[in-house]
Design a protein around this motif. Structure first.
Motif, PDB file in Angstrom:
ATOM      1  N   ALA A  89       0.828  -1.214   0.000  1.00  0.00           N
ATOM      2  CA  ALA A  89       0.000   0.000   0.000  1.00  0.00           C
ATOM      3  C   ALA A  89       0.856   1.255   0.000  1.00  0.00           C
ATOM      4  O   ALA A  89       0.578   2.218  -0.734  1.00  0.00           O
ATOM      5  N   LYS A  90       1.916   1.258   0.813  1.00  0.00           N
ATOM      6  CA  LYS A  90       2.791   2.430   0.882  1.00  0.00           C
ATOM      7  C   LYS A  90       3.580   2.601  -0.419  1.00  0.00           C
ATOM      8  O   LYS A  90       3.809   3.727  -0.853  1.00  0.00           O
ATOM      9  N   LEU A  91       3.977   1.508  -1.050  1.00  0.00           N
ATOM     10  CA  LEU A  91       4.641   1.592  -2.357  1.00  0.00           C
ATOM     11  C   LEU A  91       3.682   2.186  -3.390  1.00  0.00           C
ATOM     12  O   LEU A  91       4.053   3.088  -4.143  1.00  0.00           O
ATOM     13  N   ASN A  92       2.450   1.689  -3.409  1.00  0.00           N
ATOM     14  CA  ASN A  92       1.457   2.184  -4.361  1.00  0.00           C
ATOM     15  C   ASN A  92       1.179   3.668  -4.162  1.00  0.00           C
ATOM     16  O   ASN A  92       1.041   4.419  -5.134  1.00  0.00           O
ATOM     17  N   ALA A  93       1.127   4.098  -2.908  1.00  0.00           N
ATOM     18  CA  ALA A  93       0.871   5.511  -2.609  1.00  0.00           C
ATOM     19  C   ALA A  93       1.989   6.407  -3.145  1.00  0.00           C
ATOM     20  O   ALA A  93       1.763   7.586  -3.436  1.00  0.00           O
ATOM     21  N   LYS A  94       3.172   5.846  -3.289  1.00  0.00           N
ATOM     22  CA  LYS A  94       4.314   6.618  -3.812  1.00  0.00           C
ATOM     23  C   LYS A  94       4.533   6.371  -5.307  1.00  0.00           C
ATOM     24  O   LYS A  94       5.543   6.785  -5.861  1.00  0.00           O
ATOM     25  N   GLY A  95       3.598   5.669  -5.944  1.00  0.00           N
ATOM     26  CA  GLY A  95       3.676   5.456  -7.385  1.00  0.00           C
ATOM     27  C   GLY A  95       4.459   4.238  -7.822  1.00  0.00           C
ATOM     28  O   GLY A  95       4.789   4.100  -8.999  1.00  0.00           O
ATOM     29  N   PHE A  96       4.771   3.320  -6.906  1.00  0.00           N
ATOM     30  CA  PHE A  96       5.516   2.104  -7.241  1.00  0.00           C
ATOM     31  C   PHE A  96       4.585   0.898  -7.194  1.00  0.00           C
ATOM     32  O   PHE A  96       3.708   0.818  -6.339  1.00  0.00           O
ATOM     33  N   ASN A 139      12.170   0.596 -10.402  1.00  0.00           N
ATOM     34  CA  ASN A 139      12.393   2.047 -10.312  1.00  0.00           C
ATOM     35  C   ASN A 139      12.421   2.623  -8.905  1.00  0.00           C
ATOM     36  O   ASN A 139      12.106   3.795  -8.708  1.00  0.00           O
ATOM     37  N   ILE A 140      12.795   1.841  -7.915  1.00  0.00           N
ATOM     38  CA  ILE A 140      12.898   2.358  -6.549  1.00  0.00           C
ATOM     39  C   ILE A 140      14.328   2.119  -6.060  1.00  0.00           C
ATOM     40  O   ILE A 140      14.958   1.124  -6.420  1.00  0.00           O
ATOM     41  N   SER A 141      14.818   3.022  -5.243  1.00  0.00           N
ATOM     42  CA  SER A 141      16.152   2.829  -4.667  1.00  0.00           C
ATOM     43  C   SER A 141      16.046   1.940  -3.425  1.00  0.00           C
ATOM     44  O   SER A 141      14.988   1.845  -2.799  1.00  0.00           O
ATOM     45  N   ALA A 142      17.135   1.313  -3.069  1.00  0.00           N
ATOM     46  CA  ALA A 142      17.173   0.478  -1.870  1.00  0.00           C
ATOM     47  C   ALA A 142      16.848   1.304  -0.630  1.00  0.00           C
ATOM     48  O   ALA A 142      16.157   0.834   0.276  1.00  0.00           O
ATOM     49  N   GLU A 143      17.324   2.547  -0.606  1.00  0.00           N
ATOM     50  CA  GLU A 143      17.069   3.415   0.543  1.00  0.00           C
ATOM     51  C   GLU A 143      15.583   3.734   0.686  1.00  0.00           C
ATOM     52  O   GLU A 143      15.028   3.715   1.786  1.00  0.00           O
ATOM     53  N   GLU A 144      14.925   4.039  -0.431  1.00  0.00           N
ATOM     54  CA  GLU A 144      13.497   4.368  -0.363  1.00  0.00           C
ATOM     55  C   GLU A 144      12.679   3.142   0.024  1.00  0.00           C
ATOM     56  O   GLU A 144      11.735   3.238   0.802  1.00  0.00           O
ATOM     57  N   PHE A 145      13.052   1.966  -0.492  1.00  0.00           N
ATOM     58  CA  PHE A 145      12.374   0.733  -0.123  1.00  0.00           C
ATOM     59  C   PHE A 145      12.522   0.473   1.373  1.00  0.00           C
ATOM     60  O   PHE A 145      11.559   0.135   2.057  1.00  0.00           O
TER      61      PHE A 145
END
Length: 141
Positions: free
Chosen positions: A65-72, A103-109
């Motif tokens: 859900a949090k990934l989807n909210a950020k467009g991932f 398209n996500i960085s390890a830090e953002e994940f």
């Protein structure tokens, strides 16, 4: 939303046994006992295993859900929840997640998963007040 599960038990703690059932029917008279709880290799489930499964599922959905909210949009997310008990008390839960997310960085994940760790519903529920209700059937010996 309300979810219901039922437990039935017969006998004493060590030799007795019981069954667990859920409203959805996924668990239907599923065996649990002292042996399934405290001995390795005995077929059946136990409360701690079910709590770990619930936490793994909730946490993984919260990450999605949090990934989807950020467009991932994740290709896949896999979580292992390890519940640790000492002296008949639950002392910790460790969530280990791996994911394939374009398209996500390890830090953002890592930031997103840390937020989900603290804020998924099961994480929050582990520190809520508990209430109980008693219905006793008196039997003459």
């Amino acid at each position: 939303m309300i979810r219901i599960a039922n437990a039935h038990w017969e006998g004493n703690l060590k030799e007795g046994n019981g069954t667990l059932s859920t409203q959805s029917g996924v668990l239907e008279s599923t065996n649990y006992s002292f042996k399934t709880r405290f001995e390795v290799g005995v077929k059946g489930t136990n409360p701690e295993e079910l709590l770990a499964a619930a936490h793994a599922g909730c946490f993984t959905m919260a990450v999605a859900a949090k990934l989807n909210a950020k467009g991932f949009t994740p290709n896949s997310l896999d979580t292992e929840a390890t519940l640790t008990m000492n002296d008949l008390g639950i002392v910790s839960m460790h969530l280990k997640i791996s994911g394939s997310v374009p398209n996500i960085s390890a830090e953002e994940f890592a930031t997103i998963t840390k937020d989900a760790e603290q804020n998924c519903y099961v994480s929050k529920a582990l520190s809520i007040p508990i209430s109980s209700e008693v219905h006793f059937e008196f039997e003459n010996a």
